[in-house]
Design an enzyme around this catalytic site. Structure first.
Site, PDB file in Angstrom:
ATOM      1  N   ASN A 191       0.861  -1.190   0.000  1.00  0.00           N
ATOM      2  CA  ASN A 191       0.000   0.000   0.000  1.00  0.00           C
ATOM      3  C   ASN A 191       0.900   1.243   0.000  1.00  0.00           C
ATOM      4  O   ASN A 191       1.441   1.620   1.036  1.00  0.00           O
ATOM      5  CB  ASN A 191      -0.900  -0.031   1.245  1.00  0.00           C
ATOM      6  CG  ASN A 191      -1.798   1.192   1.327  1.00  0.00           C
ATOM      7  OD1 ASN A 191      -1.915   1.953   0.369  1.00  0.00           O
ATOM      8  ND2 ASN A 191      -2.429   1.378   2.475  1.00  0.00           N
ATOM      9  N   TRP A 192       1.045   1.835  -1.184  1.00  0.00           N
ATOM     10  CA  TRP A 192       1.968   2.983  -1.296  1.00  0.00           C
ATOM     11  C   TRP A 192       1.383   4.257  -0.677  1.00  0.00           C
ATOM     12  O   TRP A 192       2.086   5.249  -0.531  1.00  0.00           O
ATOM     13  CB  TRP A 192       2.288   3.246  -2.771  1.00  0.00           C
ATOM     14  CG  TRP A 192       3.191   2.236  -3.403  1.00  0.00           C
ATOM     15  CD1 TRP A 192       3.697   1.104  -2.838  1.00  0.00           C
ATOM     16  CD2 TRP A 192       3.714   2.282  -4.746  1.00  0.00           C
ATOM     17  NE1 TRP A 192       4.489   0.432  -3.745  1.00  0.00           N
ATOM     18  CE2 TRP A 192       4.510   1.136  -4.916  1.00  0.00           C
ATOM     19  CE3 TRP A 192       3.562   3.163  -5.814  1.00  0.00           C
ATOM     20  CZ2 TRP A 192       5.170   0.865  -6.124  1.00  0.00           C
ATOM     21  CZ3 TRP A 192       4.221   2.895  -7.003  1.00  0.00           C
ATOM     22  CH2 TRP A 192       5.018   1.755  -7.167  1.00  0.00           C
ATOM     23  N   LYS A 193       0.092   4.244  -0.363  1.00  0.00           N
ATOM     24  CA  LYS A 193      -0.581   5.451   0.162  1.00  0.00           C
ATOM     25  C   LYS A 193      -0.312   6.633  -0.777  1.00  0.00           C
ATOM     26  O   LYS A 193      -0.288   6.435  -1.983  1.00  0.00           O
ATOM     27  CB  LYS A 193      -0.145   5.716   1.608  1.00  0.00           C
ATOM     28  CG  LYS A 193      -0.284   4.456   2.479  1.00  0.00           C
ATOM     29  CD  LYS A 193      -0.203   4.725   3.933  1.00  0.00           C
ATOM     30  CE  LYS A 193      -0.331   3.406   4.693  1.00  0.00           C
ATOM     31  NZ  LYS A 193      -0.378   3.553   6.123  1.00  0.00           N
ATOM     32  N   HIS A 243      -9.793   0.882   4.649  1.00  0.00           N
ATOM     33  CA  HIS A 243      -8.529   1.184   5.342  1.00  0.00           C
ATOM     34  C   HIS A 243      -8.805   2.213   6.437  1.00  0.00           C
ATOM     35  O   HIS A 243      -9.597   3.130   6.246  1.00  0.00           O
ATOM     36  CB  HIS A 243      -7.483   1.701   4.355  1.00  0.00           C
ATOM     37  CG  HIS A 243      -6.117   1.748   4.973  1.00  0.00           C
ATOM     38  ND1 HIS A 243      -5.729   2.756   5.819  1.00  0.00           N
ATOM     39  CD2 HIS A 243      -5.068   0.887   4.897  1.00  0.00           C
ATOM     40  CE1 HIS A 243      -4.494   2.518   6.239  1.00  0.00           C
ATOM     41  NE2 HIS A 243      -4.062   1.384   5.687  1.00  0.00           N
ATOM     42  N   GLU A 274      -6.002  -5.253  10.455  1.00  0.00           N
ATOM     43  CA  GLU A 274      -5.033  -4.204  10.786  1.00  0.00           C
ATOM     44  C   GLU A 274      -5.466  -3.488  12.066  1.00  0.00           C
ATOM     45  O   GLU A 274      -6.309  -2.581  12.015  1.00  0.00           O
ATOM     46  CB  GLU A 274      -4.984  -3.168   9.666  1.00  0.00           C
ATOM     47  CG  GLU A 274      -4.565  -3.721   8.327  1.00  0.00           C
ATOM     48  CD  GLU A 274      -3.927  -2.618   7.496  1.00  0.00           C
ATOM     49  OE1 GLU A 274      -2.734  -2.737   7.225  1.00  0.00           O
ATOM     50  OE2 GLU A 274      -4.609  -1.647   7.167  1.00  0.00           O
ATOM     51  N   GLY A 287       1.497   2.420  11.178  1.00  0.00           N
ATOM     52  CA  GLY A 287       2.394   3.578  11.256  1.00  0.00           C
ATOM     53  C   GLY A 287       3.037   3.708  12.630  1.00  0.00           C
ATOM     54  O   GLY A 287       3.459   4.792  13.018  1.00  0.00           O
ATOM     55  N   SER A 300       2.821  -1.925  10.724  1.00  0.00           N
ATOM     56  CA  SER A 300       4.245  -1.893  11.079  1.00  0.00           C
ATOM     57  C   SER A 300       4.994  -3.188  10.758  1.00  0.00           C
ATOM     58  O   SER A 300       5.841  -3.654  11.537  1.00  0.00           O
ATOM     59  CB  SER A 300       4.420  -1.499  12.552  1.00  0.00           C
ATOM     60  OG  SER A 300       3.858  -0.218  12.763  1.00  0.00           O
ATOM     61  N   GLY A 317       2.765  -1.119   4.485  1.00  0.00           N
ATOM     62  CA  GLY A 317       2.690   0.303   4.152  1.00  0.00           C
ATOM     63  C   GLY A 317       4.074   0.878   3.906  1.00  0.00           C
ATOM     64  O   GLY A 317       4.659   0.716   2.837  1.00  0.00           O
TER      65      GLY A 317
HETATM   66  P1  PGA Z   1       2.463   0.545   7.938  1.00  0.00           P
HETATM   67  O1  PGA Z   1       1.062   0.751   7.212  1.00  0.00           O
HETATM   68  O2  PGA Z   1       3.033  -0.739   7.388  1.00  0.00           O
HETATM   69  O3  PGA Z   1       3.270   1.733   7.509  1.00  0.00           O
HETATM   70  O4  PGA Z   1       2.221   0.482   9.395  1.00  0.00           O
HETATM   71  C1  PGA Z   1       0.174  -0.297   7.162  1.00  0.00           C
HETATM   72  C2  PGA Z   1      -1.079   0.069   6.433  1.00  0.00           C
HETATM   73  O5  PGA Z   1      -1.089   0.727   5.412  1.00  0.00           O
HETATM   74  O6  PGA Z   1      -2.127  -0.315   6.849  1.00  0.00           O
END
Ligand code: PGA
Length: 251
Positions: free
Chosen positions: A11-13, A97, A167, A173, A212, A233
């Site tokens: 997930n590149w956001k 999400h 999640e 994050g 994470s 992420g």
């Molecule tokens: P992260 O994000 O791996 O940076 O914690 C996870 C996510 O997008 O849900």
């Protein structure tokens, strides 16, 4: 996608900030994925990059979208419909999400998006997860209710088009992931609810963990947490970390 392959969702956001960087990240990620044997990867870039990133003819690599509208077309300024995504070769759409839920998506909206994605011929990655947990187990009731609302009207014929990404919101994050034992307990709980709801065998719908994930914890999470893969992420943007995760899961 073969269900027994481990699944990685990148997930590149809202990254990277240029298309040039996106192309580099894409091609380096793909090169590594092509060398593997037992994983399937869904890469989910921001909307503007979706048409420019050429998906190789490979059963290991899929193009994903990070969200979509539940509407098909019309006067919805700023939104992107599942029909459009399907038309440009997107195979998976992430819905629910926590970052999108924070901007207003309720379980009812996530449910409508799920229906719309499946009806448009794509697969859905539905994110669920509690905001907090404590020792009295309230998070399990929260998850049960979230699944019931999110899966409303989804029937047994749809289950092949669904991936669940568990999640815990507090682990996204964050500085560390949830411990593998709790991931194991929670993923089993989710599988049981789904099995009872759809009357399907226990592992029919893949359950992933996200929050994470990094190159050091990824293998333990999958093995000890007994999940079918990971949603990644931040570490999907760092080519060294991401290729390490890809290699670690190819077992
Ligand atoms: P992260 O994000 O791996 O940076 O914690 C996870 C996510 O997008 O849900």
């Amino acid at each position: 996608m073969k269900s027994k392959r481990k699944i990685i969702v990148a997930n590149w956001k809202m990254n990277p900030i240029s298309f040039d960087e996106a192309k580099k990240l894409w091609s380096k990620s793909i090169k590594k994925i092509e060398e593997t044997e037992r994983i399937s990867v869904i890469i989910s870039p921001p909307y503007p990059y979706l048409t420019g990133l050429k998906k190789p003819n490979s059963k290991k690599i899929y193009l994903g979208s990070q969200d979509c509208s539940f509407e098909r077309s019309g006067a919805y300024t700023g939104l992107v419909s599942p029909t459009m995504l399907f038309d440009i070769g997107v195979s998976y759409v992430i819905v629910g999400h926590s970052e999108v839920r924070k901007r207003g998506d309720t379980d009812e909206i996530v449910n409508k998006k799920m229906h719309s994605v499946i009806d448009s011929g794509m697969n859905v990655i539905v994110c669920i997860g509690e905001e907090k947990r404590n020792d009295n187990g309230e998070h399990l009731l929260f998850l049960k209710e979230q699944i019931e609302k999110t899966f409303k009207g989804i029937n047994k014929n749809n289950y092949k088009n669904i991936i669940i990404a568990y999640e815990p919101v507090w682990a996204i994050g964050a500085s560390s992931a949830m411990d593998s034992h709790s991931i194991y307990e929670t993923s089993l709980f989710i599988r049981k609810i789904i099995t009872e709801k759809f009357k399907i065998p226990l592992r029919s719908i893949p359950v992933l963990y996200g929050g994470s994930v990094d190159q050091d914890n990824c293998k333990n999470i999958v093995k000890d947490g007994d999940v079918d893969g990971l949603l990644v992420g931040r570490q999907s943007l760092d080519i060294k970390s991401f290729t390490d995760i890809v290699s670690a899961l190819d077992f």
